[in-house]
Design a protein around this motif. Structure first.
Motif, mmCIF file in Angstrom:
data_model
loop_
_atom_site.group_PDB
_atom_site.id
_atom_site.type_symbol
_atom_site.label_atom_id
_atom_site.label_comp_id
_atom_site.label_asym_id
_atom_site.label_seq_id
_atom_site.Cartn_x
_atom_site.Cartn_y
_atom_site.Cartn_z
ATOM 1 N N CYS A 168 0.813 -1.114 -0.108
ATOM 2 C CA CYS A 168 0.057 0.041 0.034
ATOM 3 C C CYS A 168 0.852 1.176 0.002
ATOM 4 C CB CYS A 168 -0.945 -0.044 1.219
ATOM 5 S SG CYS A 168 -1.880 1.661 1.465
ATOM 6 N N ILE A 169 0.710 1.999 -0.950
ATOM 7 C CA ILE A 169 1.445 3.136 -1.257
ATOM 8 C C ILE A 169 0.469 4.456 -0.789
ATOM 9 C CG2 ILE A 169 2.993 4.777 -2.719
ATOM 10 C CD1 ILE A 169 3.450 1.905 -4.399
ATOM 11 N N ILE A 170 0.998 4.943 0.481
ATOM 12 C CA ILE A 170 0.119 6.500 0.436
ATOM 13 C C ILE A 170 1.011 7.725 0.425
ATOM 14 C CG2 ILE A 170 -1.368 7.462 2.287
ATOM 15 C CD1 ILE A 170 -1.816 4.793 3.327
ATOM 16 N N TRP A 171 0.577 8.646 -0.205
ATOM 17 C CA TRP A 171 1.516 9.677 -0.713
ATOM 18 C C TRP A 171 0.953 11.122 -0.711
ATOM 19 C CZ3 TRP A 171 5.868 6.721 -1.515
ATOM 20 C CH2 TRP A 171 7.129 7.417 -1.742
ATOM 21 N N GLY A 172 1.519 11.995 0.098
ATOM 22 C CA GLY A 172 1.119 13.387 -0.130
ATOM 23 C C GLY A 172 1.203 13.984 -1.452
ATOM 24 N N LYS A 173 0.208 14.562 -1.952
ATOM 25 C CA LYS A 173 0.326 15.035 -3.307
ATOM 26 C C LYS A 173 1.127 16.253 -3.386
ATOM 27 C CE LYS A 173 -4.178 14.100 -5.761
ATOM 28 N NZ LYS A 173 -5.318 14.543 -6.302
ATOM 29 N N SER A 201 0.957 -3.486 -5.887
ATOM 30 C CA SER A 201 0.875 -2.366 -5.371
ATOM 31 C C SER A 201 -0.522 -1.742 -5.424
ATOM 32 C CB SER A 201 1.985 -1.557 -5.361
ATOM 33 O OG SER A 201 1.872 -1.108 -6.744
ATOM 34 N N ASP A 202 -0.953 -0.980 -4.465
ATOM 35 C CA ASP A 202 -2.234 0.136 -4.712
ATOM 36 C C ASP A 202 -1.642 1.442 -4.175
ATOM 37 O OD1 ASP A 202 -4.333 -1.750 -5.191
ATOM 38 O OD2 ASP A 202 -3.438 -2.749 -3.776
ATOM 39 N N LEU A 203 -1.913 2.339 -5.079
ATOM 40 C CA LEU A 203 -1.461 3.770 -4.551
ATOM 41 C C LEU A 203 -2.555 4.823 -4.307
ATOM 42 C CD1 LEU A 203 0.555 6.253 -4.702
ATOM 43 C CD2 LEU A 203 0.239 6.325 -7.128
ATOM 44 N N TYR A 204 -2.413 5.299 -3.012
ATOM 45 C CA TYR A 204 -3.507 6.451 -2.596
ATOM 46 C C TYR A 204 -2.709 7.823 -2.460
ATOM 47 C CZ TYR A 204 -5.560 1.823 -1.810
ATOM 48 O OH TYR A 204 -6.085 0.693 -1.990
ATOM 49 N N TRP A 205 -3.500 8.676 -2.711
ATOM 50 C CA TRP A 205 -3.290 10.226 -2.648
ATOM 51 C C TRP A 205 -3.740 10.697 -1.456
ATOM 52 C CZ3 TRP A 205 1.116 11.009 -5.303
ATOM 53 C CH2 TRP A 205 1.157 10.397 -6.486
ATOM 54 N N ILE A 206 -3.130 11.592 -0.933
ATOM 55 C CA ILE A 206 -3.796 12.517 0.098
ATOM 56 C C ILE A 206 -3.302 14.045 -0.298
ATOM 57 C CG2 ILE A 206 -3.802 13.404 2.465
ATOM 58 C CD1 ILE A 206 -3.019 10.621 3.359
ATOM 59 N N ASP A 207 -4.436 14.906 -0.490
ATOM 60 C CA ASP A 207 -4.209 16.297 -1.086
ATOM 61 C C ASP A 207 -3.762 17.141 0.143
ATOM 62 O OD1 ASP A 207 -4.302 17.992 -2.855
ATOM 63 O OD2 ASP A 207 -6.524 18.367 -2.823
ATOM 64 N N LYS A 208 -3.137 18.287 -0.409
ATOM 65 C CA LYS A 208 -2.681 19.143 0.688
ATOM 66 C C LYS A 208 -1.737 18.610 1.972
ATOM 67 C CE LYS A 208 -6.309 22.549 0.092
ATOM 68 N NZ LYS A 208 -7.417 23.185 0.568
ATOM 69 N N CYS A 209 -0.832 17.633 1.343
ATOM 70 C CA CYS A 209 0.135 16.858 2.314
ATOM 71 C C CYS A 209 1.239 16.604 1.866
ATOM 72 C CB CYS A 209 -0.919 15.615 2.347
ATOM 73 S SG CYS A 209 0.099 14.447 3.537
ATOM 74 N N GLY A 210 2.406 17.040 2.811
ATOM 75 C CA GLY A 210 3.674 16.826 2.619
ATOM 76 C C GLY A 210 4.179 15.384 2.658
ATOM 77 N N HIS A 211 5.143 15.456 3.046
ATOM 78 C CA HIS A 211 6.119 14.295 3.342
ATOM 79 C C HIS A 211 5.940 13.202 4.632
ATOM 80 C CE1 HIS A 211 9.816 11.737 2.574
ATOM 81 N NE2 HIS A 211 10.410 12.123 3.682
ATOM 82 N N ALA A 212 4.977 13.613 5.361
ATOM 83 C CA ALA A 212 4.616 12.985 6.303
ATOM 84 C C ALA A 212 3.314 12.704 6.735
ATOM 85 C CB ALA A 212 5.202 13.385 7.801
ATOM 86 N N ALA A 213 2.516 11.980 5.817
ATOM 87 C CA ALA A 213 1.003 11.933 5.586
ATOM 88 C C ALA A 213 0.270 11.424 7.022
ATOM 89 C CB ALA A 213 0.731 10.894 4.495
ATOM 90 N N MET A 214 0.847 10.635 7.666
ATOM 91 C CA MET A 214 0.292 10.072 9.031
ATOM 92 C C MET A 214 0.334 11.085 10.126
ATOM 93 S SD MET A 214 3.656 9.308 8.803
ATOM 94 C CE MET A 214 5.253 9.867 9.747
ATOM 95 N N MET A 215 1.401 12.238 9.767
ATOM 96 C CA MET A 215 1.283 13.154 10.899
ATOM 97 C C MET A 215 0.245 14.439 10.493
ATOM 98 S SD MET A 215 5.071 13.772 11.753
ATOM 99 C CE MET A 215 4.780 15.080 12.963
#
Length: 255
Positions: free
Chosen positions: A196-201, A221-235
């Protein structure tokens, strides 16, 4: 959030909940508290969250590299007598998780990476000779996030103190070089672990095209984006991050 740090021999770690272990790997400048959202959420879903303190600055300089860190985590998994784990890594932690999965796929039932190194390494050490400049370090810390306010004084102070410690600075640069040396591009096509790839846009450290490259090269793999998000998505977006990761685990029946 204060959590009790367990100590067993050379291992220091936080352990919350019961169930399938999610072993969380922090980044080069990241602390265990970066994953407070994960530690709050997943024990309620019958997963155990385990966050070992990586020996970033305590190993011999000759063993300060991605391969040695991956071996440390593998040895920790064996120490805990886990048969299979879910690995979650941010930044350098993602790189370590990838390398461990390459070497020991039998112990990894699922892999989650966010802002991971391994394909593209921003030259993190290039500007650090100006380490006495607090405002410069503050700007570097803010650049990690989409919202610069996320770079609290505590975070900036930690980075400032690290780069002003001569041995820690040397090891930081050594790790940066190791990350470049251990590029994973030729390995990923042979790694079939569900990922699972979760990435800040808006990740400026490992830009979005890095996530797309991981997704292209990894066969499962599966890729998911989080908008208005930098390098530490979980934070920056803990609720969205947890929801994406949990829904993926459910969809893949990883429990």
């Amino acid at each position: 959030m204060e959590r009790k740090l367990k100590e067993e021999g050379k291992y220091k770690y936080i352990e919350i909940g019961e169930g399938t272990p999610i072993v969380v790997l922090h980044g080069l400048m990241g602390g265990l508290s970066n994953f407070d959202g994960v530690a709050e959420f997943f024990p309620k879903k019958n997963y155990q969250v385990v966050i070992p303190e990586l020996p970033i600055y305590t190993l011999n300089i000759l063993k300060t590299n991605v391969k040695a860190f991956a071996k440390f985590v593998y040895d920790f998994i064996k120490h805990k007598d886990y048969k299979e784990v879910i690995l979650l890594g941010n930044s350098l932690g993602g790189h370590i998780a990838l390398y461990l999965t390459k070497m020991h796929p039998e112990v990894v039932k699922g892999l989650v990476i966010t802002g991971s190194s391994g394909l593209y390494e921003n030259a993190m050490g290039d500007s650090y000779p100006r380490r006495g400049d607090y405002e410069f370090i503050k700007k570097k810390a803010q650049d990690v996030f989409y919202d610069p306010e996320m770079a609290t004084k505590e975070i900036v102070d930690d980075v400032f103190n690290t780069v002003n410690d001569r041995m820690k600075l040397i090891k930081t640069l050594t790790i940066a070089k190791s990350a470049i040396r251990h590029n994973m591009s030729k390995d990923l096509s042979n790694m079939h672990t569900p990922t699972c790839i979760i990435w800040g846009k808006n990740d400026g450290v490992t830009p979005p095209d890095v996530a797309e490259e991981f997704d292209r090269l990894l066969p499962n793999s599966d890729l998911y984006w989080i908008d208005k998000c930098g390098h530490a998505a979980m934070m920056e977006h803990p609720d969205t991050f947890n929801e994406l990761m949990y829904n993926w685990l459910v969809a893949k029946n990883i429990k």
